[in-house]
Write a protein that holds these residues in place. Structure first.
Motif, PDB file in Angstrom:
ATOM      1  N   ILE A   1       0.960  -1.562  -0.009  1.00 12.80           N
ATOM      2  CA  ILE A   1       0.071   0.113  -0.108  1.00 12.80           C
ATOM      3  C   ILE A   1       0.241   1.498  -0.137  1.00 12.80           C
ATOM      4  CG2 ILE A   1      -1.943   1.406   1.179  1.00 12.80           C
ATOM      5  CD1 ILE A   1      -2.782  -1.426   2.183  1.00 12.80           C
ATOM      6  N   ASP A   2       1.557   1.295   0.710  1.00 11.84           N
ATOM      7  CA  ASP A   2       2.653   2.715   0.899  1.00 11.84           C
ATOM      8  C   ASP A   2       3.597   2.623  -0.499  1.00 11.84           C
ATOM      9  OD1 ASP A   2       4.070   5.042   2.508  1.00 11.84           O
ATOM     10  OD2 ASP A   2       5.538   3.377   2.547  1.00 11.84           O
ATOM     11  N   ILE A   3       4.106   2.175  -1.488  1.00 11.29           N
ATOM     12  CA  ILE A   3       4.180   1.917  -2.166  1.00 11.29           C
ATOM     13  C   ILE A   3       3.476   2.364  -3.621  1.00 11.29           C
ATOM     14  CG2 ILE A   3       5.599   0.490  -4.158  1.00 11.29           C
ATOM     15  CD1 ILE A   3       7.610   1.841  -2.397  1.00 11.29           C
ATOM     16  N   CYS A   4       2.496   1.281  -3.400  1.00  8.43           N
ATOM     17  CA  CYS A   4       2.144   1.859  -4.288  1.00  8.43           C
ATOM     18  C   CYS A   4       0.950   3.059  -4.651  1.00  8.43           C
ATOM     19  CB  CYS A   4       0.429   0.471  -4.763  1.00  8.43           C
ATOM     20  SG  CYS A   4       1.554  -1.009  -6.072  1.00  8.43           S
ATOM     21  N   CYS A   5       0.398   3.391  -3.289  1.00 11.04           N
ATOM     22  CA  CYS A   5      -0.459   4.577  -2.981  1.00 11.04           C
ATOM     23  C   CYS A   5       0.250   5.393  -3.098  1.00 11.04           C
ATOM     24  CB  CYS A   5      -1.463   4.582  -1.865  1.00 11.04           C
ATOM     25  SG  CYS A   5      -3.275   4.409  -1.415  1.00 11.04           S
ATOM     26  N   SER A   6       1.590   5.428  -3.492  1.00 13.15           N
ATOM     27  CA  SER A   6       2.097   6.960  -2.824  1.00 13.15           C
ATOM     28  C   SER A   6       2.291   6.919  -5.030  1.00 13.15           C
ATOM     29  CB  SER A   6       3.725   6.645  -3.017  1.00 13.15           C
ATOM     30  OG  SER A   6       3.830   6.470  -1.495  1.00 13.15           O
ATOM     31  N   THR A   7       2.274   6.118  -5.830  1.00 16.85           N
ATOM     32  CA  THR A   7       2.005   6.667  -6.798  1.00 16.85           C
ATOM     33  C   THR A   7       1.297   7.645  -7.437  1.00 16.85           C
ATOM     34  OG1 THR A   7       1.218   4.773  -7.619  1.00 16.85           O
ATOM     35  CG2 THR A   7       3.731   4.340  -7.571  1.00 16.85           C
ATOM     36  N   PRO A   8       0.162   7.197  -7.525  1.00 16.46           N
ATOM     37  CA  PRO A   8      -1.034   8.743  -8.101  1.00 16.46           C
ATOM     38  C   PRO A   8      -0.898   9.647  -7.801  1.00 16.46           C
ATOM     39  CG  PRO A   8      -2.164   7.218  -6.969  1.00 16.46           C
ATOM     40  CD  PRO A   8      -0.264   6.341  -5.925  1.00 16.46           C
ATOM     41  N   LEU A   9      -0.002  10.474  -6.599  1.00 10.83           N
ATOM     42  CA  LEU A   9       0.654  11.347  -5.661  1.00 10.83           C
ATOM     43  C   LEU A   9       1.486  11.836  -6.913  1.00 10.83           C
ATOM     44  CD1 LEU A   9       0.240  10.684  -2.334  1.00 10.83           C
ATOM     45  CD2 LEU A   9      -1.415  12.523  -3.686  1.00 10.83           C
ATOM     46  N   ILE A  10       2.388  10.721  -7.271  1.00 13.50           N
ATOM     47  CA  ILE A  10       3.595  11.349  -7.845  1.00 13.50           C
ATOM     48  C   ILE A  10       3.854  11.440  -9.443  1.00 13.50           C
ATOM     49  CG2 ILE A  10       6.054  10.634  -8.934  1.00 13.50           C
ATOM     50  CD1 ILE A  10       6.077   8.607  -6.212  1.00 13.50           C
ATOM     51  N   VAL A  11       2.062  10.374  -9.930  1.00 13.64           N
ATOM     52  CA  VAL A  11       1.984  10.957 -11.904  1.00 13.64           C
ATOM     53  C   VAL A  11       1.363  12.521 -11.205  1.00 13.64           C
ATOM     54  CG1 VAL A  11       0.306  10.253 -12.905  1.00 13.64           C
ATOM     55  CG2 VAL A  11       1.680   8.964 -11.724  1.00 13.64           C
ATOM     56  N   LEU A  12       0.317  12.406 -10.454  1.00 14.44           N
ATOM     57  CA  LEU A  12      -0.434  14.286 -10.684  1.00 14.44           C
ATOM     58  C   LEU A  12       0.670  15.217 -10.134  1.00 14.44           C
ATOM     59  CD1 LEU A  12      -2.538  15.411 -11.150  1.00 14.44           C
ATOM     60  CD2 LEU A  12      -3.424  14.994  -8.429  1.00 14.44           C
ATOM     61  N   GLY A  13       1.670  14.824  -9.160  1.00 14.28           N
ATOM     62  CA  GLY A  13       3.177  16.190  -8.860  1.00 14.28           C
ATOM     63  C   GLY A  13       3.188  15.962  -9.995  1.00 14.28           C
ATOM     64  N   LEU A  14       3.905  15.339 -10.804  1.00 13.37           N
ATOM     65  CA  LEU A  14       4.627  15.695 -12.286  1.00 13.37           C
ATOM     66  C   LEU A  14       3.384  16.354 -13.515  1.00 13.37           C
ATOM     67  CD1 LEU A  14       6.552  12.180 -12.670  1.00 13.37           C
ATOM     68  CD2 LEU A  14       7.662  14.205 -12.018  1.00 13.37           C
ATOM     69  N   PHE A  15       2.711  16.075 -13.704  1.00 10.75           N
ATOM     70  CA  PHE A  15       1.687  16.709 -15.082  1.00 10.75           C
ATOM     71  C   PHE A  15       0.985  17.904 -14.085  1.00 10.75           C
ATOM     72  CE2 PHE A  15      -2.764  17.161 -16.451  1.00 10.75           C
ATOM     73  CZ  PHE A  15      -2.112  16.634 -17.519  1.00 10.75           C
ATOM     74  N   LEU A  16       1.129  17.819 -12.396  1.00 10.89           N
ATOM     75  CA  LEU A  16       0.689  19.696 -12.723  1.00 10.89           C
ATOM     76  C   LEU A  16       1.955  20.190 -12.038  1.00 10.89           C
ATOM     77  CD1 LEU A  16      -2.757  19.053  -9.883  1.00 10.89           C
ATOM     78  CD2 LEU A  16      -1.948  19.406 -12.444  1.00 10.89           C
ATOM     79  N   SER A  17       3.283  20.036 -12.371  1.00 13.84           N
ATOM     80  CA  SER A  17       4.306  20.560 -12.042  1.00 13.84           C
ATOM     81  C   SER A  17       4.395  20.792 -10.202  1.00 13.84           C
ATOM     82  CB  SER A  17       4.871  22.151 -12.436  1.00 13.84           C
ATOM     83  OG  SER A  17       4.884  21.406 -14.733  1.00 13.84           O
ATOM     84  N   THR A  18       3.873  20.182  -9.974  1.00 19.45           N
ATOM     85  CA  THR A  18       4.159  19.885  -7.816  1.00 19.45           C
ATOM     86  C   THR A  18       5.277  18.930  -7.538  1.00 19.45           C
ATOM     87  OG1 THR A  18       3.476  20.503  -5.792  1.00 19.45           O
ATOM     88  CG2 THR A  18       2.150  19.216  -7.826  1.00 19.45           C
ATOM     89  N   ASN A  19       5.835  18.590  -6.442  1.00 22.66           N
ATOM     90  CA  ASN A  19       5.667  18.421  -5.849  1.00 22.66           C
ATOM     91  C   ASN A  19       5.234  16.729  -5.044  1.00 22.66           C
ATOM     92  OD1 ASN A  19       7.783  15.661  -4.711  1.00 22.66           O
ATOM     93  ND2 ASN A  19       8.972  17.347  -3.557  1.00 22.66           N
TER      94      ASN A  19
END
Length: 197
Positions: free
Chosen positions: A113-131
């Motif tokens: 969960i810690d690994i997989c549930c972090s990934t949408p935040l990484i994806v969205l952050g990259l897309f929105l130019s935020t960390n």
């Protein structure tokens, strides 16, 4: 591969564009509408910060068993002004993931969960130019059913909020063979503050 926009603020050691490509991941096998470079940078981030490159490190073999099959970005159904990212990963339960009773260990579920549930935040952050990379602040996990050896699991994770300091996502782990829910969770991550000298 293009770098993420320069407006994102990252500590130098976690900037996705500075991380090496994960040679074991074939990005063309990841479906979804997220841009290819975002899929690549997300996988690179997981390699560097999720499970690392040292086979003796905690969780390395479990992390290496995870395969992402989709990364997408969509408008929120209830709020059209907001975007949300969804990732779908799959993993097969192997012997080193089991507890003494021969079922998927609760600690291993939490790690997945810690690994997989972090990934949408990484994806969205990259897309929105935020960390969208942070450290886990809290996790609320509900265990629904055990998973024996060789179970095929599907882990679907979705972003909920991506603030400047706190981020939240949710996920469900489903047994692909039976359709039975294995676990569900909410994950909060935070941006650690840099120490002032």
């Amino acid at each position: 591969m293009r770098d993420p926009p320069s407006t994102a603020v990252y500590a130098p050691h976690i900037h996705p564009a500075t991380l090496p490509n994960d040679p074991e991941v074939d990005i063309t096998c990841i479906a979804g509408n997220a841009p290819t470079h975002i899929k690549r940078l997300t996988c690179n981030t997981l390699l560097a910060h999720g499970f690392g490159t040292d086979p003796t490190a905690f969780g390395y073999h479990v992390g290496r068993a995870i395969r992402f099959v989709e990364m997408s970005i969509e408008r929120n159904i209830d709020r059209a002004d907001r975007l949300e990212a969804t990732t779908i990963a799959e993993v097969t339960v192997t012997k080193h993931m089991l507890n003494g009773a021969g079922m998927l260990h609760g600690g291993c579920v939490t790690y997945l969960i810690d690994i997989c549930c972090s990934t949408p935040l990484i994806v969205l952050g990259l897309f929105l130019s935020t960390n969208g990379i942070g450290v886990t602040q809290a996790m609320n996990v509900l265990f629904h059913a055990p998973s024996p050896l060789d179970s095929q699991l599907r882990i679907a994770s979705t972003s909920i909020s991506l603030g400047g300091r706190v981020m939240t996502s949710r996920c469900e782990i489903i047994d692909k063979g039976t359709g039975r829910p294995v676990a569900s969770a909410f994950l909060n991550k935070m941006q650690p503050r840099q120490a002032k000298l």
